[in-house]
Write a protein that holds these residues in place. Structure first.
Motif, PDB file in Angstrom:
ATOM      1  N   HIS A   1       0.887  -1.281  -0.326  1.00 51.94           N
ATOM      2  CA  HIS A   1      -0.158   0.050  -0.091  1.00 51.94           C
ATOM      3  C   HIS A   1       0.791   0.931  -0.137  1.00 51.94           C
TER       4      HIS A   1
ATOM      5  N   HIS B   1       0.686   4.338  -2.795  1.00 55.74           N
ATOM      6  CA  HIS B   1       0.735   6.314  -2.908  1.00 55.74           C
ATOM      7  C   HIS B   1       2.356   6.302  -3.035  1.00 55.74           C
TER       8      HIS B   1
ATOM      9  N   ASP C   1      -7.260   6.764   0.009  1.00 58.15           N
ATOM     10  CA  ASP C   1      -6.735   5.726  -0.448  1.00 58.15           C
ATOM     11  C   ASP C   1      -8.289   5.145  -1.562  1.00 58.15           C
TER      12      ASP C   1
HETATM   13 ZN    ZN Z   1      -3.225   4.537   2.265  1.00 57.39          ZN
END
Ligand code: ZN
Ligand code: KG4
Length: 359
Positions: A118, A122, A318
């Motif tokens: 994750h 980003h 997200d």
């Molecule tokens: Zn995040």
């Protein structure tokens, strides 16, 4: 440089926290279709994300969202080139839901599977070609500011992440959420606190600025958070007036912005020592949506001869576009993952280099 072979569309799935998200990107990184479902209503009554509820909500929404997004993109599983899902770090229940569905689709279609970190997703968002002309070039400085992470990272290539510093206690978003809760703003508090701060005077309260001018680029927010909470207790016997709350919100936000600008300045001078070619300060994570913080970081970047790259607001928080994009970046290097790779709640960025394919 990557070999620019035509690549089929990539399906990305994000379920690491409380956003259920699906996206399909073509091989160049163009978004063909995407959906993000924020589970705010499910968690609001609890004042934060409840892992079990999040996992069940992902399970409930995800299959239909995958169908919708593929339909919007005008393609089927047979047209995909790969399937990717966030495999960590995050809440394990949600990660299992997302990765298992991705593996199932990959198995059904005979497609490569990618287990995406994750934080890497980003970190690479700023390289989406539509975001920055030609995509952000390596090396660059990444300031990741989310609800769970506050880190300064030198990004020197796909899979090449060097942690320069990070929070020693609360993450920036966590501090926003905790102060917002004390101000009665509900959850998640960051956006509401930013709105309230617009009505306040940031000079009314001079809150502490932890770590300011300290060597390195570590961060700390717990002292600031405690000072704000004590001020709230001192300011009103019963509830705060809106004006009092707005002044506290503005003072807190300014203290965070000052600290982040100072830490970014230190991180940029650390970059100058080791990666003198770097010219970009890339910000990511939910807190990067805060305009006062963007302004402070823009100024810090200008002073250091850097340019600030801030993804559009919807790509700061997200989403699955970043997951599919990280997969495309890895596929271009010939990297895929075995079905045996498990979801992992903890997965520091620095350990990714070990997954690089041999040259
Ligand atoms: Zn995040
Ligand atoms: O990156 P993100 O969407 O989720 C993860 O934590 O991975 O970040 C969410 C965090 C929350 O703490 C939220 O309050 C904060 O980002 N946030 C903000 C703003 N928008 C979201 N904080 C300050 N100002 C904002 N505008």
């Amino acid at each position: 440089m990557f070999v620019n072979t035509p690549m089929k569309p990539v399906l990305g799935i994000e379920t690491s926290c409380d956003e259920t998200a699906v996206a399909v990107l073509d091989g160049t990184g163009r978004v063909l279709a995407e959906e993000v479902l924020t589970q705010r209503a499910e968690h609001q009554a609890f004042g934060g994300v409840v892992p079990e509820i999040a996992a069940r909500a992902h399970l409930h929404y995800l299959p239909r969202m995958v169908q919708d997004v593929l339909r919007q993109a005008g393609i089927g599983i047979a047209d995909l080139g790969a399937v990717a899902a966030t495999a960590g770090p995050g809440l394990i229940g949600g990660l299992i839901v997302g990765t298992q569905l991705a593996k199932g689709i990959a198995l059904a279609g005979g497609l490569p599977y990618l287990a995406i970190n994750h934080l890497e997703a980003h970190a690479l968002t700023a390289r989406l070609p539509d975001l920055v002309p030609d995509g952000a070039r390596f090396p660059y400085l990444l300031f990741l500011l989310s609800g769970g992470h506050s880190q300064c990272i030198a990004v020197t290539g796909v899979g090449q992440y060097h942690r320069l510093g990070g929070t020693i206690d609360d993450a920036a978003g966590e501090a926003f959420d905790k102060v917002a809760k004390q101000l009665g703003l509900g959850w998640p508090g960051g956006p509401a606190l930013e709105r309230l701060a617009l009505e306040g005077d940031r000079a009314t309260h001079m809150f502490p600025r932890p770590m300011l001018r300290r060597e390195g680029c570590d961060l700390s927010f717990s002292g600031l958070k405690t000072a704000v909470i004590q001020t709230i207790a001192r300011t009103a016997d019963a509830s705060l007036t809106r004006r009092q709350a707005a002044d506290i919100a503005a003072g807190f936000q300014q203290a965070v912005a000052d600290v982040l600008a100072d830490r970014a300045a230190h991180a940029m001078s650390m970059m100058r020592q080791r990666w003198p070619a770097a010219r970009l300060l890339v910000i990511a994570g939910g807190v990067a949506a805060n305009l006062a913080i963007r302004d402070a970081l823009t100024e810090a970047a200008d002073q250091a001869g850097y340019s600030l790259v801030a993804p559009p607001l919807r790509l700061c928080s997200d989403n699955a576009v970043m997951v599919a994009w990280a997969a495309i970046e890895r596929l271009r290097l010939g990297l895929t993952d075995p079905m045996s790779i498990d979801a992992r709640p903890r997965w520091p960025l620095e350990t990714l280099a070990a997954r690089q394919a041999p040259p």
